[in-house]
Motif scaffolding. Structure first.
Motif, PDB file in Angstrom:
ATOM      1  N   ALA A 190       9.965 -10.166  -1.190  1.00  0.00           N
ATOM      2  CA  ALA A 190      10.713  -8.932  -1.439  1.00  0.00           C
ATOM      3  C   ALA A 190       9.824  -7.950  -2.189  1.00  0.00           C
ATOM      4  O   ALA A 190       9.328  -8.252  -3.263  1.00  0.00           O
ATOM      5  N   LEU A 191       9.597  -6.796  -1.585  1.00  0.00           N
ATOM      6  CA  LEU A 191       8.634  -5.856  -2.159  1.00  0.00           C
ATOM      7  C   LEU A 191       9.303  -4.686  -2.868  1.00  0.00           C
ATOM      8  O   LEU A 191       8.637  -3.756  -3.305  1.00  0.00           O
ATOM      9  N   GLY A 192      10.635  -4.747  -2.994  1.00  0.00           N
ATOM     10  CA  GLY A 192      11.371  -3.640  -3.591  1.00  0.00           C
ATOM     11  C   GLY A 192      10.871  -3.273  -4.980  1.00  0.00           C
ATOM     12  O   GLY A 192      10.919  -2.113  -5.381  1.00  0.00           O
ATOM     13  N   TYR A 193      10.336  -4.275  -5.700  1.00  0.00           N
ATOM     14  CA  TYR A 193       9.887  -3.996  -7.069  1.00  0.00           C
ATOM     15  C   TYR A 193       8.760  -2.973  -7.113  1.00  0.00           C
ATOM     16  O   TYR A 193       8.567  -2.296  -8.110  1.00  0.00           O
ATOM     17  N   LEU A 194       8.020  -2.840  -5.987  1.00  0.00           N
ATOM     18  CA  LEU A 194       6.926  -1.862  -5.967  1.00  0.00           C
ATOM     19  C   LEU A 194       7.457  -0.441  -6.139  1.00  0.00           C
ATOM     20  O   LEU A 194       6.757   0.434  -6.639  1.00  0.00           O
ATOM     21  N   VAL A 199       4.292   0.833 -10.863  1.00  0.00           N
ATOM     22  CA  VAL A 199       3.017   0.208 -10.521  1.00  0.00           C
ATOM     23  C   VAL A 199       2.082   1.238  -9.901  1.00  0.00           C
ATOM     24  O   VAL A 199       2.522   2.104  -9.159  1.00  0.00           O
ATOM     25  N   THR A 200       0.761   1.169 -10.216  1.00  0.00           N
ATOM     26  CA  THR A 200      -0.191   2.125  -9.639  1.00  0.00           C
ATOM     27  C   THR A 200      -1.111   1.496  -8.598  1.00  0.00           C
ATOM     28  O   THR A 200      -1.796   2.206  -7.873  1.00  0.00           O
ATOM     29  N   GLY A 201      -1.161   0.165  -8.551  1.00  0.00           N
ATOM     30  CA  GLY A 201      -2.047  -0.470  -7.576  1.00  0.00           C
ATOM     31  C   GLY A 201      -1.800  -1.957  -7.434  1.00  0.00           C
ATOM     32  O   GLY A 201      -1.062  -2.553  -8.225  1.00  0.00           O
ATOM     33  N   VAL A 222      -4.063  -8.204   5.748  1.00  0.00           N
ATOM     34  CA  VAL A 222      -4.672  -7.267   4.801  1.00  0.00           C
ATOM     35  C   VAL A 222      -4.522  -5.833   5.306  1.00  0.00           C
ATOM     36  O   VAL A 222      -4.219  -4.923   4.537  1.00  0.00           O
ATOM     37  N   ARG A 223      -4.687  -5.642   6.619  1.00  0.00           N
ATOM     38  CA  ARG A 223      -4.507  -4.300   7.185  1.00  0.00           C
ATOM     39  C   ARG A 223      -3.096  -3.772   6.881  1.00  0.00           C
ATOM     40  O   ARG A 223      -2.917  -2.627   6.468  1.00  0.00           O
ATOM     41  N   ALA A 224      -2.104  -4.648   7.037  1.00  0.00           N
ATOM     42  CA  ALA A 224      -0.714  -4.249   6.782  1.00  0.00           C
ATOM     43  C   ALA A 224      -0.479  -3.961   5.292  1.00  0.00           C
ATOM     44  O   ALA A 224       0.192  -2.992   4.936  1.00  0.00           O
ATOM     45  N   VAL A 225      -1.049  -4.791   4.441  1.00  0.00           N
ATOM     46  CA  VAL A 225      -0.900  -4.590   2.992  1.00  0.00           C
ATOM     47  C   VAL A 225      -1.504  -3.240   2.583  1.00  0.00           C
ATOM     48  O   VAL A 225      -0.919  -2.490   1.795  1.00  0.00           O
ATOM     49  N   VAL A 226      -2.673  -2.933   3.161  1.00  0.00           N
ATOM     50  CA  VAL A 226      -3.339  -1.669   2.828  1.00  0.00           C
ATOM     51  C   VAL A 226      -2.492  -0.488   3.296  1.00  0.00           C
ATOM     52  O   VAL A 226      -2.273   0.475   2.553  1.00  0.00           O
ATOM     53  N   ALA A 227      -1.985  -0.567   4.537  1.00  0.00           N
ATOM     54  CA  ALA A 227      -1.182   0.528   5.081  1.00  0.00           C
ATOM     55  C   ALA A 227       0.042   0.778   4.206  1.00  0.00           C
ATOM     56  O   ALA A 227       0.346   1.909   3.835  1.00  0.00           O
ATOM     57  N   MET A 228       0.732  -0.319   3.830  1.00  0.00           N
ATOM     58  CA  MET A 228       1.927  -0.182   3.005  1.00  0.00           C
ATOM     59  C   MET A 228       1.570   0.379   1.625  1.00  0.00           C
ATOM     60  O   MET A 228       2.220   1.290   1.125  1.00  0.00           O
ATOM     61  N   SER A 229       0.521  -0.160   1.009  1.00  0.00           N
ATOM     62  CA  SER A 229       0.136   0.273  -0.330  1.00  0.00           C
ATOM     63  C   SER A 229      -0.217   1.750  -0.329  1.00  0.00           C
ATOM     64  O   SER A 229       0.223   2.502  -1.195  1.00  0.00           O
ATOM     65  N   HIS A 230      -1.010   2.166   0.641  1.00  0.00           N
ATOM     66  CA  HIS A 230      -1.404   3.574   0.687  1.00  0.00           C
ATOM     67  C   HIS A 230      -0.197   4.469   0.949  1.00  0.00           C
ATOM     68  O   HIS A 230      -0.086   5.548   0.367  1.00  0.00           O
ATOM     69  N   ALA A 231       0.734   4.003   1.797  1.00  0.00           N
ATOM     70  CA  ALA A 231       1.948   4.786   2.051  1.00  0.00           C
ATOM     71  C   ALA A 231       2.745   4.968   0.763  1.00  0.00           C
ATOM     72  O   ALA A 231       3.407   5.985   0.569  1.00  0.00           O
ATOM     73  N   LEU A 232       2.679   3.985  -0.124  1.00  0.00           N
ATOM     74  CA  LEU A 232       3.405   4.072  -1.404  1.00  0.00           C
ATOM     75  C   LEU A 232       2.557   4.734  -2.495  1.00  0.00           C
ATOM     76  O   LEU A 232       2.962   4.804  -3.650  1.00  0.00           O
ATOM     77  N   GLY A 233       1.358   5.173  -2.136  1.00  0.00           N
ATOM     78  CA  GLY A 233       0.482   5.814  -3.114  1.00  0.00           C
ATOM     79  C   GLY A 233      -0.169   4.850  -4.085  1.00  0.00           C
ATOM     80  O   GLY A 233      -0.559   5.231  -5.191  1.00  0.00           O
ATOM     81  N   LEU A 234      -0.301   3.591  -3.677  1.00  0.00           N
ATOM     82  CA  LEU A 234      -0.895   2.587  -4.563  1.00  0.00           C
ATOM     83  C   LEU A 234      -2.371   2.368  -4.232  1.00  0.00           C
ATOM     84  O   LEU A 234      -2.768   2.431  -3.069  1.00  0.00           O
TER      85      LEU A 234
END
Ligand code: C2E
Ligand code: MG
Ligand code: MG
Ligand code: MG
Length: 294
Positions: A190-194, A199-201, A222-234
């Motif tokens: 569950a990633l809702g906590y992000l 959190v900044t990164g 890893v590609r998916a994690v990066v896409a999601m993180s960048h979409a959230l500004g992390l």
């Protein structure tokens, strides 16, 4: 041994649980001693830009040199420190040592203005309501801007944390410190906590980095994690990078920063400054990633 102590005693308890419990207690006693006897110290591992191999910061990691047992790994004593409450004192020691060192490096021009130190904080420390005030006092004392500090916490802090923890995290973020999720991907689906926490990164756990360049599934995760993180500004840091193949794969899926033995192990402050101060002083010129060697 069970025989020598007579009948009626549990062999299983004597041989395993008893030894484990005693080892824990012995380590706790020794750790208390370590704190008062200066057996603990801090080492620094560079966090680099994948593109250039230049450090953008470093992670501060605690080390314990026991007078007779030698190095005792953090994986062994941090959980004991956490359970016994000693983690508060250890955390205070590591923070003060790291911030003092960063103040010195900044004033000596060893590191750039934006260079940051990343410090691990345990769940228990983040449940202490006065932590933000204490950290703010330390930043002032050592002349370090809050933006030059990152605090690393595990996902469990945000999933299990109380309302006190939530407030502490918001106050630390308000000070200007970066907040990073350590060992990202190992805890919860569950990633809702992000979104709920400031959190900044994220630091992608080593277990996802190991197979990169060889295992297509790891590349895709890893590609998916990066896409999601960048979409959230992390921001994204890859942990445990050991090979050129892994670095190339990370670069190609858009990871910007990495940490691992490919660039350097965690070393004491003097060694860190010798190895990295010139590099840090160089302009951050982007090089083709294939031209960067370890
Ligand atoms: P962590 O925060 O995830 O730190 C990264 C660990 O990976 C470090 O282990 C580091 O030495 C190791 N590492 C870095 N690059 C590589 C690599 O390329 N390959 C491999 N195989 N390992 C690599 P270390 O220093 O033994 O620390 C273990 C854990 O202990 C840390 O994991 C952190 O959770 C905890 N810890 C360390 N120092 C502190 C501290 O000051 N406070 C708290 N609360 N926890 C700490
Ligand atoms: Mg960490
Ligand atoms: Mg980590
Ligand atoms: Mg880790």
């Amino acid at each position: 041994r069970a025989k020598a102590e007579g009948p009626g005693r549990s062999t299983i308890f004597d041989t395993s649980m008893h030894d484990q419990a005693r080892e824990r207690i012995e380590l706790e006693v020794a750790l208390r001693q370590a704190l008062s006897d200066d057996q603990l110290y801090v080492v620094y591992q560079p966090i680099v830009r994948l593109e250039t191999g230049m450090p953008v910061g470093a992670e501060a990691l605690v080390r314990w040199e026991h007078p007779t047992r030698g190095q005792i790994p953090p994986m062994l004593f941090i959980p004991i420190a956490e359970d016994s409450g000693l983690i508060s004192q250890i955390g205070t020691f590591v923070r003060n040592e790291a911030l003092r060192q960063l103040g010195v490096w900044r004033s000596q021009g060893v590191v750039s203005e934006s260079f940051y130190l990343s410090i691990n904080v345990s769940p228990r420390q983040l449940s202490e309501p006065d932590l933000p005030l204490v950290v703010s006092g330390e930043l002032f004392k050592y002349g370090v801007p809050a933006q030059c500090v990152a605090l690393e916490m595990t996902e469990s802090v945000m999933v299990d944390g109380s309302s006190v923890t939530a407030r502490v995290l918001h106050e630390l973020r308000q000070l200007g410190a970066k907040l990073l999720v350590d060992d990202f991907g190992t805890g919860f689906s569950a990633l809702g906590y992000l979104r709920r926490f400031p959190v900044t990164g994220v630091k992608i756990d080593r277990s996802f980095v190991i197979g990169l360049g060889k295992n297509v599934e790891d590349d895709e995760i890893v590609r998916a994690v990066v896409a999601m993180s960048h979409a959230l500004g992390l921001s994204v840091i890859a942990e445990g990078v050991e090979t050129v193949l892994q670095r190339e794969a990370l670069y190609h899926v858009g990871v910007v920063n990495g940490q691992g033995w490919l660039w350097g192990k965690a070393v004491p402050a003097t060694e860190f400054a010798e190895r990295w101060h010139l590099a840090a002083a160089l302009p951050d010129i982007p090089l083709p990633v294939a031209a960067v060697t370890s």
